[in-house]
Design a protein around this motif. Structure first.
Motif, PDB file in Angstrom:
ATOM      1  N   GLU A  34       0.846  -1.188   0.000  1.00  0.00           N
ATOM      2  CA  GLU A  34       0.000   0.000   0.000  1.00  0.00           C
ATOM      3  C   GLU A  34       0.880   1.236   0.000  1.00  0.00           C
ATOM      4  OE1 GLU A  34      -2.063   1.262   3.614  1.00  0.00           O
ATOM      5  OE2 GLU A  34      -1.235  -0.501   4.627  1.00  0.00           O
ATOM      6  N   LEU A  35       0.321   2.340  -0.449  1.00  0.00           N
ATOM      7  CA  LEU A  35       1.047   3.602  -0.496  1.00  0.00           C
ATOM      8  C   LEU A  35       0.778   4.390   0.777  1.00  0.00           C
ATOM      9  CD1 LEU A  35       0.462   4.645  -4.211  1.00  0.00           C
ATOM     10  CD2 LEU A  35       2.134   3.052  -3.239  1.00  0.00           C
ATOM     11  N   VAL A  36       1.834   4.996   1.318  1.00  0.00           N
ATOM     12  CA  VAL A  36       1.725   5.739   2.579  1.00  0.00           C
ATOM     13  C   VAL A  36       2.316   7.131   2.402  1.00  0.00           C
ATOM     14  CG1 VAL A  36       1.761   3.658   3.999  1.00  0.00           C
ATOM     15  CG2 VAL A  36       3.921   4.784   3.413  1.00  0.00           C
ATOM     16  N   ASP A  37       1.961   8.023   3.311  1.00  0.00           N
ATOM     17  CA  ASP A  37       2.425   9.402   3.206  1.00  0.00           C
ATOM     18  C   ASP A  37       3.854   9.590   3.716  1.00  0.00           C
ATOM     19  OD1 ASP A  37       0.038  10.464   2.098  1.00  0.00           O
ATOM     20  OD2 ASP A  37      -0.885  10.450   4.085  1.00  0.00           O
ATOM     21  N   GLU A  38       4.186   8.918   4.804  1.00  0.00           N
ATOM     22  CA  GLU A  38       5.488   9.146   5.446  1.00  0.00           C
ATOM     23  C   GLU A  38       6.097   7.836   5.927  1.00  0.00           C
ATOM     24  OE1 GLU A  38       7.018  11.984   5.564  1.00  0.00           O
ATOM     25  OE2 GLU A  38       5.388  13.290   4.868  1.00  0.00           O
ATOM     26  N   MET A  39       7.405   7.896   6.158  1.00  0.00           N
ATOM     27  CA  MET A  39       8.093   6.770   6.785  1.00  0.00           C
ATOM     28  C   MET A  39       7.870   6.830   8.295  1.00  0.00           C
ATOM     29  SD  MET A  39       9.678   4.923   4.480  1.00  0.00           S
ATOM     30  CE  MET A  39      11.244   4.194   4.994  1.00  0.00           C
ATOM     31  N   PRO A  40       7.873   5.691   8.982  1.00  0.00           N
ATOM     32  CA  PRO A  40       7.656   5.692  10.434  1.00  0.00           C
ATOM     33  C   PRO A  40       8.850   6.265  11.178  1.00  0.00           C
ATOM     34  CG  PRO A  40       8.241   3.496   9.695  1.00  0.00           C
ATOM     35  CD  PRO A  40       8.079   4.324   8.458  1.00  0.00           C
ATOM     36  N   SER A  41       8.575   7.041  12.216  1.00  0.00           N
ATOM     37  CA  SER A  41       9.655   7.594  13.037  1.00  0.00           C
ATOM     38  C   SER A  41      10.119   6.592  14.083  1.00  0.00           C
ATOM     39  CB  SER A  41       9.186   8.881  13.724  1.00  0.00           C
ATOM     40  OG  SER A  41       8.031   8.631  14.508  1.00  0.00           O
ATOM     41  N   GLU A  42       9.289   5.607  14.365  1.00  0.00           N
ATOM     42  CA  GLU A  42       9.661   4.539  15.286  1.00  0.00           C
ATOM     43  C   GLU A  42       9.711   3.224  14.516  1.00  0.00           C
ATOM     44  OE1 GLU A  42       7.099   4.472  18.657  1.00  0.00           O
ATOM     45  OE2 GLU A  42       7.552   6.535  19.251  1.00  0.00           O
ATOM     46  N   TYR A  43      10.774   2.469  14.716  1.00  0.00           N
ATOM     47  CA  TYR A  43      10.948   1.234  13.959  1.00  0.00           C
ATOM     48  C   TYR A  43      11.905   0.311  14.698  1.00  0.00           C
ATOM     49  CZ  TYR A  43      14.590   4.533  12.538  1.00  0.00           C
ATOM     50  OH  TYR A  43      15.577   5.479  12.542  1.00  0.00           O
ATOM     51  N   LYS A  44      11.816  -0.970  14.361  1.00  0.00           N
ATOM     52  CA  LYS A  44      12.684  -1.973  14.984  1.00  0.00           C
ATOM     53  C   LYS A  44      14.093  -1.886  14.421  1.00  0.00           C
ATOM     54  CE  LYS A  44      12.957  -6.887  16.141  1.00  0.00           C
ATOM     55  NZ  LYS A  44      12.262  -8.205  16.033  1.00  0.00           N
ATOM     56  N   TRP A  45      14.184  -1.662  13.110  1.00  0.00           N
ATOM     57  CA  TRP A  45      15.489  -1.440  12.483  1.00  0.00           C
ATOM     58  C   TRP A  45      15.332  -0.623  11.203  1.00  0.00           C
ATOM     59  CZ3 TRP A  45      15.354  -3.299   7.619  1.00  0.00           C
ATOM     60  CH2 TRP A  45      14.673  -4.483   7.341  1.00  0.00           C
ATOM     61  N   LYS A  46      16.455  -0.041  10.807  1.00  0.00           N
ATOM     62  CA  LYS A  46      16.529   0.749   9.581  1.00  0.00           C
ATOM     63  C   LYS A  46      17.801   0.358   8.844  1.00  0.00           C
ATOM     64  CE  LYS A  46      17.201   5.568   8.044  1.00  0.00           C
ATOM     65  NZ  LYS A  46      17.137   6.991   8.458  1.00  0.00           N
ATOM     66  N   CYS A  47      17.702   0.274   7.517  1.00  0.00           N
ATOM     67  CA  CYS A  47      18.848  -0.113   6.714  1.00  0.00           C
ATOM     68  C   CYS A  47      18.675   0.496   5.322  1.00  0.00           C
ATOM     69  CB  CYS A  47      18.925  -1.643   6.631  1.00  0.00           C
ATOM     70  SG  CYS A  47      20.489  -2.303   6.044  1.00  0.00           S
ATOM     71  N   TYR A  48      19.773   0.622   4.599  1.00  0.00           N
ATOM     72  CA  TYR A  48      19.711   1.120   3.228  1.00  0.00           C
ATOM     73  C   TYR A  48      20.090   0.005   2.261  1.00  0.00           C
ATOM     74  CZ  TYR A  48      19.597   5.773   5.348  1.00  0.00           C
ATOM     75  OH  TYR A  48      19.260   6.874   6.095  1.00  0.00           O
ATOM     76  N   GLY A  49      19.433  -0.025   1.114  1.00  0.00           N
ATOM     77  CA  GLY A  49      19.774  -0.976   0.063  1.00  0.00           C
ATOM     78  C   GLY A  49      20.231  -0.224  -1.172  1.00  0.00           C
ATOM     79  N   MET A  50      21.304  -0.708  -1.805  1.00  0.00           N
ATOM     80  CA  MET A  50      21.852  -0.021  -2.982  1.00  0.00           C
ATOM     81  C   MET A  50      22.127  -1.011  -4.105  1.00  0.00           C
ATOM     82  SD  MET A  50      25.282   2.360  -3.347  1.00  0.00           S
ATOM     83  CE  MET A  50      24.460   3.827  -2.668  1.00  0.00           C
ATOM     84  N   ASP A  51      21.763  -0.602  -5.311  1.00  0.00           N
ATOM     85  CA  ASP A  51      22.105  -1.357  -6.508  1.00  0.00           C
ATOM     86  C   ASP A  51      22.841  -0.413  -7.446  1.00  0.00           C
ATOM     87  OD1 ASP A  51      22.040  -3.864  -7.802  1.00  0.00           O
ATOM     88  OD2 ASP A  51      20.487  -3.157  -9.170  1.00  0.00           O
TER      89      ASP A  51
END
Length: 209
Positions: free
Chosen positions: A31-48
């Motif tokens: 689903e499409l959302v307006d914003e990213m959550p400010s609280e989360y279990k983990w955060k990571c970046y993916g790059m190709d």
């Protein structure tokens, strides 16, 4: 009864020319959302990595409320890795522009070890993705276990999720092989998915790809 009569999606897409869902789509639980959550279990970046024809991509991916949240940051072709005398647009400057913390992992395509090394020399925590036998399908299966929340400001990821599907044979039967297209955001999502989630899944066994 014809297929058009029994299959509403087929009728919409192929006869009426109005939006529907492509057959054989791999990811449907999103689903499409307006914003990213400010609280989360983990955060990571993916790059190709890409260059002339394919874009280099960077996704901000967070795990929150049992779902994977995704935000496009970079989707640009023609990038070099580091600052240069020619002032060519480069990945390191964009990482700084998007304030990517040097204390948060960037999981990048392991086929580009030179690029990983060059970007890492600027202090970014960038490491190669784990790949292995049947890694594409295995990581797709893993990602499909979680709902995807994609920000509305992420047109590239939205387009890919809406078009990434299984190949079909000459008779139109789905094969267990994803198309090699619409995957520039999907691949870094897979890299992060396995790094953060797959290491805990005993059913996945990876060897040399």
């Amino acid at each position: 009864m014809t297929r058009a009569e029994s299959d509403e999606n087929f009728r919409k897409v192929y006869l009426e020319g109005i939006p529907g869902s492509l057959e054989g789509l791999i990811f449907t639980n999103y689903e499409l959302v307006d914003e990213m959550p400010s609280e989360y279990k983990w955060k990571c970046y993916g790059m190709d990595f890409g260059y002339s024809n394919d874009p280099t991509t960077l996704l901000d991916i967070r795990y929150s409320q049992g779902a994977l949240w995704i935000d496009d940051l970079i989707y640009v072709a023609g990038l070099v890795n580091t600052p240069n005398p020619q002032n060519m647009k480069n990945i390191v400057d964009l990482l700084k522009q998007f304030e990517v913390p040097k204390t948060t992992e960037i999981i990048a395509d392991s086929a580009e070890m030179k690029s990983i090394s060059e970007i890492g020399s600027y202090g970014f925590w960038i490491i190669p993705a784990v790949k292995g036998q049947d890694s594409v399908n295995s990581t797709i299966d893993l990602i499909k276990r979680y709902p995807l929340k994609i920000t509305k400001r992420s047109p590239n990821t939205i387009k890919e999720v809406r078009n990434y599907r299984w190949k079909v044979d000459k008779n139109g039967n789905a094969l267990n092989i994803p198309i090699d297209n619409f995957n520039h955001s999907i691949d870094p999502l897979r890299y992060v998915g396995f790094y953060k989630l797959g290491m805990q899944v005993n059913t996945l066994t990876f060897g040399k790809r």
